[in-house]
Design a protein around this motif. Structure first.
Motif, short mmCIF file in Angstrom:
data_model
loop_
_atom_site.label_atom_id
_atom_site.label_comp_id
_atom_site.label_asym_id
_atom_site.label_seq_id
_atom_site.Cartn_x
_atom_site.Cartn_y
_atom_site.Cartn_z
N GLY A 71 32.13 -32.61 -36.18
CA GLY A 71 32.59 -31.30 -35.77
C GLY A 71 32.67 -31.06 -34.28
O GLY A 71 32.80 -29.91 -33.85
N ILE A 118 33.17 -33.91 -39.99
CA ILE A 118 32.78 -32.50 -40.06
C ILE A 118 31.26 -32.33 -39.99
O ILE A 118 30.51 -33.29 -40.01
CB ILE A 118 33.31 -31.87 -41.36
CG1 ILE A 118 32.65 -32.55 -42.58
CG2 ILE A 118 34.82 -31.98 -41.43
CD1 ILE A 118 32.92 -31.86 -43.91
N ASP A 119 30.85 -31.03 -39.93
CA ASP A 119 29.46 -30.59 -40.04
C ASP A 119 28.69 -30.72 -38.72
O ASP A 119 28.91 -31.61 -37.92
CB ASP A 119 28.69 -31.32 -41.15
CG ASP A 119 29.27 -31.05 -42.53
OD1 ASP A 119 30.06 -30.10 -42.66
OD2 ASP A 119 28.92 -31.78 -43.48
N SER A 132 34.69 -28.20 -36.74
CA SER A 132 35.14 -29.12 -37.80
C SER A 132 36.60 -28.89 -38.16
O SER A 132 37.35 -29.84 -38.40
CB SER A 132 34.25 -28.97 -39.04
OG SER A 132 32.95 -29.44 -38.79
N THR A 158 30.45 -25.90 -40.56
CA THR A 158 31.84 -26.16 -40.95
C THR A 158 32.49 -24.90 -41.50
O THR A 158 33.62 -24.55 -41.13
CB THR A 158 31.89 -27.28 -42.00
OG1 THR A 158 31.41 -28.49 -41.39
CG2 THR A 158 33.30 -27.49 -42.51
#
Length: 226
Positions: A12, A36-37, A42, A92
């Protein structure tokens, strides 16, 4: 084979990704997964890679897909309740809509979800193979591809050792290391882990984002700036 810029776990961190790519030569961008995350952007990372690169499926993408499907399809997820949120999923959801953290399944783009659901578990090019987690030497690739993504020893989650695959150099992420890890045997180098982004993230250490240029194997790094 065309030149590649293979990027370790991004988590992200979109501004960091852009800064890293500016340091690297021209080439096709490929993510080893875990786009992501935890980081704040993200949505921007996924949107960029959908338009400008490729990726393999990481365990974080799979956790997100599983959570969304468990909510939208009202089925029991393969992961424990809350596991995705606990591992950065809230960040996210916030990147897709700052006001909808608790209802992120309603705001995460269907297009993004479909793209992540379609991601392969490996990308192979001539003498190179890219995965998220290291290839478990106990299993052949054919067997690994029959394992569900959540399997502890599969291509999304394995944290064990790797061995040389004849004719292939392995590039992977997932491990959350302080430094890149080269793998060597009596024949020389045969693989590398380039996930340095989330080193000790629970302790507040942001780490570095790492990219490897192929075929030169030259490393590039950018301190996390998001």
């Amino acid at each position: 084979m065309s030149e590649l810029n293979i990027i370790g776990d991004i988590a992200g961190n979109f501004a960091t990704l852009q800064a890293l790519l500016k340091k690297m030569p021209e080439g096709e961008t490929i993510s080893v997964g875990d786009m992501i995350d935890r980081g704040p952007s993200s949505k921007e990372v996924v949107d960029f890679l959908m338009k400008n690169g490729k990726a393999v499926l990481g365990n974080h993408e799979h956790m997100m897909i599983d959570w969304i499907e468990s909510v939208n399809v009202s089925r029991r997820g393969v992961y424990d309740d809350g596991i995705w949120a606990m591992n950065g999923g809230l960040a996210t959801m916030k990147s897709y809509d700052p006001n909808e953290q608790k209802n992120g399944h309603k705001t995460i783009s269907d297009e993004h979800i479909a793209w992540m659901r379609s991601l392969p578990r490996y990308i192979e090019k001539d003498d190179l193979i890219i995965t998220h987690a290291p290839i478990n030497p106990i299993f052949g690739m054919a067997k690994l591809l029959t394992l569900p993504p959540e399997h502890n020893e599969g291509l999304c989650w394995n944290r064990g050792n790797i061995k040389r695959i004849p004719g292939k150099f392995q590039v992977y992420g997932h491990q959350g290391l302080q430094h890149v890890k080269w793998h060597t045997d009596k024949e020389g180098q045969f693989g590398i882990c380039i996930d340095t982004c989330n080193f000790n993230w629970r302790e507040g250490h942001k780490g570095m984002m790492t990219g490897i240029h192929w075929p030169s194997k030259k490393l590039y790094q950018q301190e996390i700036i998001d």
